[in-house]
Design a protein around this motif. Structure first.
Motif, PDB file in Angstrom:
ATOM      1  N   UNK A  30       1.870   6.637 -10.883  1.00 42.67           N
ATOM      2  CA  UNK A  30       3.297   6.365 -10.711  1.00 42.67           C
ATOM      3  C   UNK A  30       3.480   5.610  -9.389  1.00 42.67           C
ATOM      4  N   UNK A  31       4.364   4.623  -9.360  1.00 48.55           N
ATOM      5  CA  UNK A  31       4.535   3.826  -8.146  1.00 48.55           C
ATOM      6  C   UNK A  31       4.813   4.649  -6.888  1.00 48.55           C
ATOM      7  N   UNK A  32       5.646   5.656  -6.995  1.00 46.49           N
ATOM      8  CA  UNK A  32       5.966   6.435  -5.795  1.00 46.49           C
ATOM      9  C   UNK A  32       4.776   7.254  -5.314  1.00 46.49           C
ATOM     10  N   UNK A  33       3.897   7.667  -6.219  1.00 44.05           N
ATOM     11  CA  UNK A  33       2.684   8.364  -5.786  1.00 44.05           C
ATOM     12  C   UNK A  33       1.813   7.427  -4.951  1.00 44.05           C
ATOM     13  N   UNK A  34       1.669   6.191  -5.406  1.00 45.72           N
ATOM     14  CA  UNK A  34       0.900   5.200  -4.656  1.00 45.72           C
ATOM     15  C   UNK A  34       1.553   4.954  -3.302  1.00 45.72           C
ATOM     16  N   UNK A  35       2.855   4.803  -3.301  1.00 45.92           N
ATOM     17  CA  UNK A  35       3.595   4.540  -2.064  1.00 45.92           C
ATOM     18  C   UNK A  35       3.402   5.676  -1.056  1.00 45.92           C
ATOM     19  N   UNK A  36       3.599   6.917  -1.493  1.00 45.07           N
ATOM     20  CA  UNK A  36       3.466   8.054  -0.584  1.00 45.07           C
ATOM     21  C   UNK A  36       2.030   8.242  -0.114  1.00 45.07           C
ATOM     22  N   UNK A  37       1.058   8.006  -0.970  1.00 46.57           N
ATOM     23  CA  UNK A  37      -0.339   8.092  -0.556  1.00 46.57           C
ATOM     24  C   UNK A  37      -0.644   7.056   0.523  1.00 46.57           C
ATOM     25  N   UNK A  38      -0.105   5.860   0.380  1.00 50.80           N
ATOM     26  CA  UNK A  38      -0.311   4.822   1.392  1.00 50.80           C
ATOM     27  C   UNK A  38       0.378   5.165   2.696  1.00 50.80           C
ATOM     28  N   UNK A  39       1.532   5.807   2.640  1.00 53.12           N
ATOM     29  CA  UNK A  39       2.192   6.245   3.867  1.00 53.12           C
ATOM     30  C   UNK A  39       1.322   7.240   4.622  1.00 53.12           C
ATOM     31  N   UNK A  40       0.720   8.166   3.891  1.00 55.67           N
ATOM     32  CA  UNK A  40      -0.154   9.165   4.519  1.00 55.67           C
ATOM     33  C   UNK A  40      -1.338   8.494   5.194  1.00 55.67           C
ATOM     34  N   UNK A  41      -1.980   7.564   4.505  1.00 57.58           N
ATOM     35  CA  UNK A  41      -3.141   6.867   5.056  1.00 57.58           C
ATOM     36  C   UNK A  41      -2.741   6.068   6.285  1.00 57.58           C
ATOM     37  N   UNK A  42      -1.629   5.349   6.198  1.00 55.33           N
ATOM     38  CA  UNK A  42      -1.168   4.560   7.342  1.00 55.33           C
ATOM     39  C   UNK A  42      -0.815   5.445   8.521  1.00 55.33           C
ATOM     40  N   UNK A  43      -0.208   6.603   8.268  1.00 51.88           N
ATOM     41  CA  UNK A  43       0.140   7.526   9.337  1.00 51.88           C
ATOM     42  C   UNK A  43      -1.121   8.072   9.999  1.00 51.88           C
ATOM     43  N   UNK A  44      -2.124   8.438   9.203  1.00 45.93           N
ATOM     44  CA  UNK A  44      -3.388   8.940   9.749  1.00 45.93           C
ATOM     45  C   UNK A  44      -4.076   7.861  10.582  1.00 45.93           C
ATOM     46  N   UNK A  45      -4.071   6.630  10.101  1.00 50.42           N
ATOM     47  CA  UNK A  45      -4.679   5.530  10.857  1.00 50.42           C
ATOM     48  C   UNK A  45      -3.928   5.281  12.155  1.00 50.42           C
ATOM     49  N   UNK A  46      -2.609   5.393  12.134  1.00 46.97           N
ATOM     50  CA  UNK A  46      -1.807   5.197  13.341  1.00 46.97           C
ATOM     51  C   UNK A  46      -2.125   6.273  14.369  1.00 46.97           C
ATOM     52  N   UNK A  47      -2.243   7.505  13.909  1.00 47.19           N
ATOM     53  CA  UNK A  47      -2.557   8.609  14.828  1.00 47.19           C
ATOM     54  C   UNK A  47      -3.934   8.395  15.451  1.00 47.19           C
TER      55      UNK A  47
END
Length: 54
Positions: A30-47
């Motif tokens: 589902x598009x929102x699952x992909x979107x939220x998973x990418x937010x998590x990855x981007x947040x982890x990379x930012x940290x």
């Protein structure tokens, strides 16, 4: 093409398309699952990046 009579119908159509419908081009996710998973990855990379800079 789907036609919506009002904003509520439009919103429901988009919710169904983004939250409930599986998409072949997204490997049946589902598009929102992909979107939220990418937010998590981007947040982890930012940290990690922030920790390395400090």
């Amino acid at each position: 093409m789907l036609e919506c009579q009002n904003k509520e119908e439009s919103a429901d159509l988009f919710r169904g398309f983004n939250y409930r419908r599986f998409h072949e081009t997204l490997k049946y996710n589902k598009p929102m699952n992909i979107y939220y998973d990418n937010l998590k990855v981007n947040d982890e990379n930012y940290i990690k990046f922030s920790e390395n800079v400090a």
